[in-house]
Design a protein around this motif. Sequence first.
Motif, PDB file in Angstrom:
ATOM      1  N   CYS A  26       0.838  -1.197   0.000  1.00  0.00           N
ATOM      2  CA  CYS A  26       0.000   0.000   0.000  1.00  0.00           C
ATOM      3  C   CYS A  26       0.877   1.252   0.000  1.00  0.00           C
ATOM      4  O   CYS A  26       1.760   1.393   0.855  1.00  0.00           O
ATOM      5  CB  CYS A  26      -0.900  -0.001   1.240  1.00  0.00           C
ATOM      6  N   HIS A  45     -11.275  -3.621  -8.140  1.00  0.00           N
ATOM      7  CA  HIS A  45     -11.636  -3.701  -6.723  1.00  0.00           C
ATOM      8  C   HIS A  45     -10.324  -3.854  -5.960  1.00  0.00           C
ATOM      9  O   HIS A  45      -9.526  -4.734  -6.297  1.00  0.00           O
ATOM     10  CB  HIS A  45     -12.523  -4.913  -6.447  1.00  0.00           C
ATOM     11  N   GLY A  47      -8.115  -3.062  -1.930  1.00  0.00           N
ATOM     12  CA  GLY A  47      -8.177  -2.665  -0.538  1.00  0.00           C
ATOM     13  C   GLY A  47      -6.879  -2.966   0.181  1.00  0.00           C
ATOM     14  O   GLY A  47      -6.049  -3.732  -0.303  1.00  0.00           O
ATOM     15  N   CYS A  48      -6.714  -2.350   1.339  1.00  0.00           N
ATOM     16  CA  CYS A  48      -5.542  -2.563   2.182  1.00  0.00           C
ATOM     17  C   CYS A  48      -6.003  -3.102   3.525  1.00  0.00           C
ATOM     18  O   CYS A  48      -6.929  -2.555   4.140  1.00  0.00           O
ATOM     19  CB  CYS A  48      -4.766  -1.265   2.376  1.00  0.00           C
ATOM     20  N   LYS A  49      -5.355  -4.143   3.986  1.00  0.00           N
ATOM     21  CA  LYS A  49      -5.730  -4.767   5.251  1.00  0.00           C
ATOM     22  C   LYS A  49      -5.277  -3.950   6.452  1.00  0.00           C
ATOM     23  O   LYS A  49      -5.851  -4.059   7.520  1.00  0.00           O
ATOM     24  CB  LYS A  49      -5.160  -6.174   5.318  1.00  0.00           C
ATOM     25  N   ARG A  54     -10.457   1.167   0.770  1.00  0.00           N
ATOM     26  CA  ARG A  54     -11.090   0.283  -0.209  1.00  0.00           C
ATOM     27  C   ARG A  54     -11.575   1.131  -1.362  1.00  0.00           C
ATOM     28  O   ARG A  54     -12.144   2.197  -1.142  1.00  0.00           O
ATOM     29  CB  ARG A  54     -12.268  -0.462   0.400  1.00  0.00           C
TER      30      ARG A  54
END
Length: 57
Positions: A26, A45, A47-49, A54
């Motif tokens: 990220c 689509h 996202g970053c954990k 998102r």
Amino acid sequence: MSEKDFEFMEKAGKDLKRGKSKEFICPLCGGKAYAARARINGHLHAGCKKCGIRVMQ
């Protein structure tokens, strides 16, 4: 959307072909992020954990 959202989306979608997915670092927090591009319509689509960003295009 903020400039940071666009920065994340650009990195997520770079070199990602339809029907494929990838993991990447990220650009916002250095965490583990994921991205997938839909096979049918090419939508992204991602996202970053770690930071929780998102995006869906």
